[in-house]
Design a protein around this motif. Structure first.
Motif, short mmCIF file in Angstrom:
data_model
loop_
_atom_site.label_atom_id
_atom_site.label_comp_id
_atom_site.label_asym_id
_atom_site.label_seq_id
_atom_site.Cartn_x
_atom_site.Cartn_y
_atom_site.Cartn_z
N ASP A 1 0.68 -0.99 -0.10
CA ASP A 1 -0.30 -0.19 -0.46
C ASP A 1 1.05 0.88 -0.06
OD1 ASP A 1 -2.64 1.11 0.42
OD2 ASP A 1 -1.48 1.69 2.23
N ILE A 2 0.89 1.97 -0.90
CA ILE A 2 1.31 3.69 -0.89
C ILE A 2 1.88 4.41 0.13
CG2 ILE A 2 1.23 5.84 -1.79
CD1 ILE A 2 2.36 3.82 -4.17
N ASN B 1 5.51 5.57 4.97
CA ASN B 1 5.26 5.39 6.34
C ASN B 1 6.94 4.69 6.29
OD1 ASN B 1 2.87 6.44 6.54
ND2 ASN B 1 2.28 4.42 7.12
N VAL B 2 7.29 3.54 5.86
CA VAL B 2 8.67 3.31 5.87
C VAL B 2 9.55 4.51 5.38
CG1 VAL B 2 9.83 1.03 5.23
CG2 VAL B 2 7.03 1.06 6.37
N LEU B 3 9.32 4.36 4.18
CA LEU B 3 10.01 5.01 3.80
C LEU B 3 10.64 6.71 4.79
CD1 LEU B 3 9.50 5.46 -0.26
CD2 LEU B 3 11.65 4.30 0.79
N LYS B 4 9.73 7.42 5.03
CA LYS B 4 9.89 8.23 5.93
C LYS B 4 10.13 7.72 7.08
CE LYS B 4 6.74 11.80 8.84
NZ LYS B 4 5.95 11.97 9.37
N LEU B 5 10.12 6.90 7.43
CA LEU B 5 11.27 5.60 9.20
C LEU B 5 12.25 5.78 8.51
CD1 LEU B 5 10.28 4.49 11.87
CD2 LEU B 5 10.43 2.98 10.57
N LEU B 6 12.73 5.77 7.29
CA LEU B 6 13.85 5.50 7.13
C LEU B 6 14.91 6.84 6.28
CD1 LEU B 6 14.06 2.17 5.08
CD2 LEU B 6 14.56 2.90 7.24
N GLY B 7 14.19 7.81 6.42
CA GLY B 7 14.10 9.12 5.95
C GLY B 7 15.16 9.59 7.06
N HIS C 1 14.62 4.93 18.51
CA HIS C 1 15.48 4.74 16.95
C HIS C 1 15.08 3.35 16.63
CE1 HIS C 1 16.78 7.96 15.69
NE2 HIS C 1 17.81 8.51 16.15
N VAL C 2 15.39 2.11 17.73
CA VAL C 2 15.10 0.66 17.85
C VAL C 2 13.84 -0.35 18.13
CG1 VAL C 2 15.79 -1.66 18.36
CG2 VAL C 2 17.47 0.55 18.13
N ARG C 3 13.34 0.92 18.26
CA ARG C 3 11.63 0.62 19.04
C ARG C 3 10.97 1.29 17.97
NH1 ARG C 3 7.47 2.83 19.29
NH2 ARG C 3 8.08 5.34 19.72
N LYS C 4 11.59 2.51 16.87
CA LYS C 4 10.53 2.83 15.79
C LYS C 4 10.34 1.93 14.96
CE LYS C 4 10.21 8.02 16.31
NZ LYS C 4 10.33 8.61 16.59
N LEU C 5 11.58 1.36 14.46
CA LEU C 5 12.03 0.53 13.23
C LEU C 5 11.07 -1.52 13.15
CD1 LEU C 5 16.16 0.76 12.88
CD2 LEU C 5 13.80 1.12 11.68
N LEU D 1 10.26 -3.69 10.88
CA LEU D 1 11.54 -3.91 9.55
C LEU D 1 13.32 -4.45 10.62
CD1 LEU D 1 11.42 0.19 8.45
CD2 LEU D 1 10.74 -2.35 7.73
N VAL D 2 12.51 -4.55 12.06
CA VAL D 2 13.92 -5.24 12.51
C VAL D 2 13.26 -6.48 13.80
CG1 VAL D 2 15.44 -4.96 14.32
CG2 VAL D 2 15.41 -3.10 12.80
N ARG D 3 13.76 -7.05 13.60
CA ARG D 3 13.30 -7.99 15.05
C ARG D 3 14.43 -8.24 16.10
NH1 ARG D 3 13.85 -13.55 11.83
NH2 ARG D 3 11.72 -12.62 10.75
N GLU D 4 14.09 -9.04 17.41
CA GLU D 4 15.20 -8.60 18.13
C GLU D 4 15.04 -10.25 18.97
OE1 GLU D 4 12.67 -5.80 20.99
OE2 GLU D 4 12.05 -7.61 22.61
N THR D 5 15.93 -10.75 19.66
CA THR D 5 16.29 -11.84 20.16
C THR D 5 16.75 -11.37 21.04
OG1 THR D 5 16.55 -12.57 17.26
CG2 THR D 5 17.31 -14.46 19.03
N ARG D 6 16.62 -12.72 21.68
CA ARG D 6 17.10 -12.99 23.36
C ARG D 6 18.35 -13.55 23.25
NH1 ARG D 6 17.03 -9.93 27.97
NH2 ARG D 6 14.41 -9.27 27.83
N ARG D 7 19.44 -13.22 24.15
CA ARG D 7 20.60 -13.70 24.29
C ARG D 7 21.63 -13.45 25.86
NH1 ARG D 7 24.18 -12.41 18.72
NH2 ARG D 7 22.97 -13.24 17.57
#
Length: 114
Positions: A7-8, A13-19, A54-58, A63-69
């Motif tokens: 969807d445009i 929104n994704v491109l704005k985030l990556l802006g 920043h990470v939370r927004k991604l 766009l980003v996933r988290e893994t607990r180590r």
């Protein structure tokens, strides 16, 4: 064109985030390497709360996933995201950021959270 078009408005929104230069650089780093917040703090020379924001927004955008180590949370690019084909195409046009992690290694700060 990918199998499913995005969807445009959502793509915008994704491109704005990556802006944002910091978030775009984070995504480029995560294209080749997983990283934790503490590494991003050293790379960008900014506060942990700012990096976490920043990470939370991604992450919220998928766009980003988290893994607990252990006690640490490691972030990686979410290759299952519906936006990944768009992001991957964008990343092809950006300069490699591996030098940033190499600098951390040379300073003894790479994966300083483990």
């Amino acid at each position: 064109m990918s199998k499913t078009a995005i969807d445009i408005q959502r793509a915008a929104n994704v491109l704005k985030l990556l802006g944002d230069k910091t978030r775009l650089t984070m995504i480029k780093i995560l294209d080749n390497h997983d990283a934790c917040v503490c590494e991003f703090v050293e790379i960008f020379k900014t506060s942990q709360p700012a990096i976490s924001q920043h990470v939370r927004k991604l992450k919220d955008a998928g766009l980003v996933r988290e893994t607990r180590r252990g006690q640490w949370i490691i972030y990686s690019l979410n290759k299952d995201s519906e936006y990944f084909p768009l992001v991957k195409d964008l990343l092809l046009h950006l300069p490699n950021q591996d030098f940033r992690l190499k600098e951390l290694e040379e300073q003894g700060l790479r994966i300083s959270c483990e």
